[in-house]
Scaffold this active site. Structure first.
Site, mmCIF file in Angstrom:
data_model
loop_
_atom_site.group_PDB
_atom_site.id
_atom_site.type_symbol
_atom_site.label_atom_id
_atom_site.label_comp_id
_atom_site.label_asym_id
_atom_site.label_seq_id
_atom_site.Cartn_x
_atom_site.Cartn_y
_atom_site.Cartn_z
ATOM 1 N N THR A 240 9.654 7.239 1.832
ATOM 2 C CA THR A 240 10.928 7.414 1.115
ATOM 3 C C THR A 240 12.041 7.963 1.998
ATOM 4 O O THR A 240 13.145 7.429 2.018
ATOM 5 C CB THR A 240 10.713 8.340 -0.097
ATOM 6 O OG1 THR A 240 9.783 7.733 -0.983
ATOM 7 C CG2 THR A 240 12.026 8.589 -0.830
ATOM 8 N N HIS B 86 2.804 5.299 -7.972
ATOM 9 C CA HIS B 86 1.767 6.150 -7.397
ATOM 10 C C HIS B 86 0.695 6.488 -8.429
ATOM 11 O O HIS B 86 -0.497 6.554 -8.105
ATOM 12 C CB HIS B 86 2.380 7.442 -6.857
ATOM 13 C CG HIS B 86 2.951 7.325 -5.484
ATOM 14 N ND1 HIS B 86 2.173 7.076 -4.387
ATOM 15 C CD2 HIS B 86 4.233 7.422 -5.034
ATOM 16 C CE1 HIS B 86 2.943 7.030 -3.300
ATOM 17 N NE2 HIS B 86 4.198 7.219 -3.669
#
Length: 553
Positions: A87, A317
């Site tokens: 990220t 996730h």
């Protein structure tokens, strides 16, 4: 003679008039060439694989993703040009136009070989949180070494063009907005449920932010999460009940529906909102309020708004790429995008803004699921790896303390210990490379010596090199087999150089953008120079990407 003079005067007058018309036409072209949008919006959808656009296309409405696809420009073969695909590096690379090799954000967290501590990409102990009572959330962009196109726009406009960054994640708000942003806001969950910032930007929250936080918007999202449409129509994803999903504490099965009000106490309070589609909804709510609160796009000086929808990452996730939950999250995100686009039309003006949408990385299918359908995949045990490697080092060098850290699939060697034992760094690196390449689930291994002294133009080696920062990266870089991850056996993750992680959407739309699409390969680092060229401003200081001139009208 008088007659000839008259003809000369007429011809001279005609010629001057013609030249003036040419000059005027050229001036009009020049003005048109440098016409700029009132607002540039950079949207990042966290953990969005490219195939989510095609897989869920028939479930989208006409005014969200499809609006960008059909009325904008679709770069269908857009990839990250480095590893690791995380990220922090993703957001930094999108907006700086370069890779971690130059901007320095090599991961979300990395081992600092000078302080001997793990550091976070947005950590800054010199600032404090604003809008929260917490002693954490000390965040700023100072760890990023280069400028963003938003920084360059601020400099170009003599700091009159505003920049605002928004996300539920601090790094998703801070890194895109750059060093000179007016503000970056992120969602503080736990027992607060507010958007906050840091003293890097201001001493107190603006009134519009205080009003938003006092509006009970977060509380209103502590509701039931069920599928937006009949779950039986969600044919683009796997079964709701399976063994490949994580779920929430306090609920036996990872199946719809989820009562967030009941589950919140076992799942870090307001943080549970982040792990549902409603985290994207509250970001859209806040971004729409920012348009009015900050008066973005209200004059002829270009402003920049960066919006990162990060709940897609939390859901991915937790539940995985093939889950009903991820499908519902994207269907709902499409509705949130529609709301945001309509607000932009109303408050800035249709045709008055330029927008792009991309992602910070993709994601792997749950390896346990892949194994169940006979596709090569697996899991990497870090503890077993370190134990085996330490055994080798003890046998070869009679010591077990040569490894200082193992971080982001990189080995950091203890330089002081090497020196004390009179060991050659290069020799130890190559010994470890030749040892580790034999281990299970290891595909390739390279030393920092190789990364610094060899130039790679393609393949995974080039991706490693683009992600390698001499001052911050480790001594040994490990590449695992495709679809082999260091993670739980439920849910998806990312970080590799495989196409499921590198291939992400890139859609341009609005002022100055052509309609169309391409299958030509583009790279994530091309976005910032393209927007800079459109605005007629300097490229960010570390830019290595190319201008995608075929998207500019």
């Amino acid at each position: 003679m008088r007659f000839l003079s008259s003809i000369f005067i007429v011809l001279f007058f005609f010629n001057c008039t013609a030249q003036n018309k040419v000059i005027q036409t050229n001036l009009e072209k020049e003005v048109s060439l440098h016409a700029k949008p009132k607002l540039v919006i950079g949207i990042v959808v966290d953990q969005m694989r490219y195939d989510y656009l095609t897989r869920f296309y028939n479930k989208f409405g006409d005014d969200g993703f499809k609006r960008l696809i059909n009325d904008g420009f679709n770069c269908k073969n857009n990839h990250y040009n480095y590893v690791p695909t995380y990220t922090g590096p993703g957001h930094a690379s999108i907006f700086t136009g370069t890779s971690p090799k130059n901007h320095g954000i090599i991961a979300n967290y990395w081992y600092n070989k000078f302080s001997k501590k793990t550091m976070y990409c947005a950590d800054d102990s010199t600032v404090i949180a604003i809008g929260s009572k917490t002693d954490t959330d000390r965040m700023s962009p100072r760890n990023m070494k280069t400028t963003t196109f938003a920084d360059e726009n601020r400099l170009f406009t003599q700091m009159r063009g505003k920049t605002i960054g928004i996300s539920v994640k601090d790094r998703g708000a801070i890194l895109p907005a750059g060093h000179s942003a007016n503000a970056a806001y992120w969602f503080r969950g736990k027992d607060e449920g507010n958007f906050i910032t840091s003293s890097y930007y201001m001493d107190s929250l603006p009134e519009w932010v205080k009003t938003f936080n006092a509006s009970n918007t977060a509380e209103n999202y502590l509701r039931e999460w069920n599928t937006l449409y009949d779950i039986n129509t969600y044919t683009e994803s796997g079964s709701d009940l399976n063994s490949f999903e994580g779920g929430f504490k306090g609920k036996e099965n990872a199946t719809f529906p989820y009562d967030l009000a009941v589950l919140k106490d076992d799942n870090k309070g307001f943080d549970i909102i982040k792990a549902t589609p409603f985290g994207n909804s509250i970001v859209a709510d806040f971004a729409i309020q920012a348009l009015a609160g900050e008066q973005l796009g209200k004059d002829d000086i270009t402003d920049v708004l960066t919006v990162s929808f990060s709940s897609t990452d939390y859901v991915g996730h937790n539940f995985g790429v093939n889950s009903k939950e991820i499908e519902d999250t994207y269907i709902r995100l499409d509705k949130d995008l529609e709301r945001l686009f309509k607000a932009l039309d109303a408050q800035v003006g249709a045709g008055e803004y330029t927008l792009f949408l991309t992602s910070d990385h993709g994601a792997v299918e749950v390896p346990a699921y892949l194994q169940s359908v006979k596709i090569p995949a697996g899991y990497f045990n870090k503890k077993e790896f370190r134990k085996k490697l330490n055994g080798f080092l003890v046998e070869k060098y009679a010591t077990s303390d040569l490894i200082e850290s193992f971080s982001n699939d990189q080995i950091f060697l203890n330089k002081s210990r090497l020196k004390a034992l009179n060991l050659d760094l290069r020799e130890v690196q190559y010994a470890i490379v030749n040892e580790v390449i034999n281990y299970k689930n290891i595909d390739k291994v390279y030393s920092s010596e190789t990364m610094q002294n060899t130039t790679f133009s393609n393949g995974i080696e080039a991706l490693i090199q683009n992600g390698y920062h001499q001052k911050r990266s480790g001594d040994i870089i490990i590449i695992k087999n495709p679809a082999v991850i260091s993670y739980s056996e439920t849910g998806s993750t990312h970080g590799s150089g495989s196409t499921f992680d590198t291939h992400v959407p890139l859609l341009f739309y609005g002022n100055g953008i052509k309609k169309g699409s391409t299958l030509a390969k583009t790279e994530i680092i091309d976005i910032a120079p393209t927007i800079s060229a459109l605005l007629g401003i300097s490229y960010p200081t570390g830019t290595t990407g190319s201008v995608l001139d075929f998207v500019i009208d």
